[in-house]
Design an enzyme around this catalytic site. Structure first.
Site, PDB file in Angstrom:
ATOM      1  N   THR A  27       0.843  -1.189   0.000  1.00 12.55           N
ATOM      2  CA  THR A  27       0.000   0.000   0.000  1.00 12.55           C
ATOM      3  C   THR A  27       0.878   1.239   0.000  1.00 12.55           C
ATOM      4  O   THR A  27       2.093   1.166   0.194  1.00 12.55           O
ATOM      5  CB  THR A  27      -0.926   0.039   1.231  1.00 12.55           C
ATOM      6  OG1 THR A  27      -0.115   0.144   2.404  1.00 12.55           O
ATOM      7  CG2 THR A  27      -1.789  -1.194   1.318  1.00 12.55           C
ATOM      8  N   ALA A  60       3.391  -1.115   4.869  1.00 13.99           N
ATOM      9  CA  ALA A  60       2.749   0.102   5.346  1.00 13.99           C
ATOM     10  C   ALA A  60       3.780   1.230   5.301  1.00 13.99           C
ATOM     11  O   ALA A  60       4.844   1.123   5.905  1.00 13.99           O
ATOM     12  CB  ALA A  60       2.229  -0.093   6.767  1.00 13.99           C
ATOM     13  N   VAL A  86       7.593  -2.283   7.149  1.00 15.73           N
ATOM     14  CA  VAL A  86       7.636  -0.820   7.100  1.00 15.73           C
ATOM     15  C   VAL A  86       8.235  -0.373   5.769  1.00 15.73           C
ATOM     16  O   VAL A  86       9.360  -0.741   5.414  1.00 15.73           O
ATOM     17  CB  VAL A  86       8.445  -0.245   8.277  1.00 15.73           C
ATOM     18  CG1 VAL A  86       8.481   1.281   8.194  1.00 15.73           C
ATOM     19  CG2 VAL A  86       7.843  -0.685   9.602  1.00 15.73           C
ATOM     20  N   LYS A  87       7.467   0.423   5.049  1.00 13.32           N
ATOM     21  CA  LYS A  87       7.867   0.882   3.725  1.00 13.32           C
ATOM     22  C   LYS A  87       8.572   2.235   3.853  1.00 13.32           C
ATOM     23  O   LYS A  87       8.008   3.196   4.382  1.00 13.32           O
ATOM     24  CB  LYS A  87       6.622   0.992   2.840  1.00 13.32           C
ATOM     25  CG  LYS A  87       6.875   0.947   1.357  1.00 13.32           C
ATOM     26  CD  LYS A  87       5.534   0.857   0.627  1.00 13.32           C
ATOM     27  CE  LYS A  87       5.706   0.742  -0.856  1.00 13.32           C
ATOM     28  NZ  LYS A  87       4.382   0.737  -1.547  1.00 13.32           N
ATOM     29  N   ILE A  88       9.806   2.289   3.354  1.00  8.66           N
ATOM     30  CA  ILE A  88      10.687   3.446   3.540  1.00  8.66           C
ATOM     31  C   ILE A  88      11.131   3.967   2.171  1.00  8.66           C
ATOM     32  O   ILE A  88      11.532   3.180   1.309  1.00  8.66           O
ATOM     33  CB  ILE A  88      11.941   3.048   4.347  1.00  8.66           C
ATOM     34  CG1 ILE A  88      11.565   2.432   5.703  1.00  8.66           C
ATOM     35  CG2 ILE A  88      12.884   4.238   4.518  1.00  8.66           C
ATOM     36  CD1 ILE A  88      11.035   3.409   6.701  1.00  8.66           C
TER      37      ILE A  88
END
Length: 219
Positions: A27, A60, A86-88
């Site tokens: 997402t 996310a 965790v999307k960075i």
């Protein structure tokens, strides 16, 4: 090859999961906005709803672009569910954040990868996934599939554990080409995954089988 669905739509996620081939979800803020999800509490509740559908791997994305902000947001996202990745973003502070999260045992997905050098930095920092954007490169007359192949080869050369997550997949041939060259994961809209079902010879063959059965049964 893992199949992730690139959406925040719960009905599409459920449909993909029920198909039996879904390995995760990616997402981003744009996809959340598309579903009318706004406000910190609502966004987190929506992530939890996604986690309740799938078995693992829900990316996310943080909104912050500074190191401290990404760490703060990333920790809060990771608390939602063990399935959260965790999307960075691929920026300097993002690489530092990936290194931090890696040391803490929190999985990460480094997004907005458009070159092999960026992919190398993310892997060295300990990213769980890197997300090169195939379609967006194609849009500006660069070969997105060639980038996927280049990153796969580099990672194999040095034994990086980071997985290549092909993103911005627009159609079934993108997906098939990524599978051919060894991408670990592809994330795409549901229609791309279901598009793999389609072949005119399957349709005509099934129609013939059913017609022959009906004839034999005297119908």
């Amino acid at each position: 090859m893992k199949f992730f669905i690139d959406t925040a739509n719960l009905s599409e996620i459920k449909e993909a999961y029920d198909l039996g081939v879904l390995d995760g979800v990616t997402t981003n803020p744009s996809l959340m906005a598309k579903e009318g999800i706004s406000g910190e509490d609502n966004v987190r509740a929506h992530y939890k709803a996604i986690c309740d559908i799938v078995d693992d791997n829900v990316s996310a994305e943080v909104i912050a672009t500074d190191f401290e902000g990404m760490i703060r947001e990333g920790k809060e996202l990771a608390k939602i569910d063990d399935k959260i990745v965790v999307k960075i973003p691929m920026i300097k502070d993002g690489v530092k954040a990936i290194k931090y999260f890696s040391s803490e045992g929190i999985r990460t997905n480094c997004t907005l990868i458009f070159g092999p050098g960026q992919a190398i930095l993310a892997a060295k920092a300990g990213a769980t996934y890197v997300s090169p954007f195939v379609g967006r490169l194609d849009d500006i007359s660069y070969d997105g599939i060639a980038l996927i192949e280049q990153i796969v080869n580099i990672y194999e050369n040095y034994g990086f554990a980071t997985q290549v997550l092909a993103a911005s997949i627009r159609h079934t041939m993108h997906l098939i080409r990524c599978a051919e060259i060894g991408a670990d994961v592809a994330t795409c809209p549901l229609k791309v995954i279901t598009g793999l079902l389609n072949h005119p010879l399957t349709d005509s063959g099934l129609a013939q089988f059913l017609a022959d059965h009906a004839k034999a049964a005297g119908k």
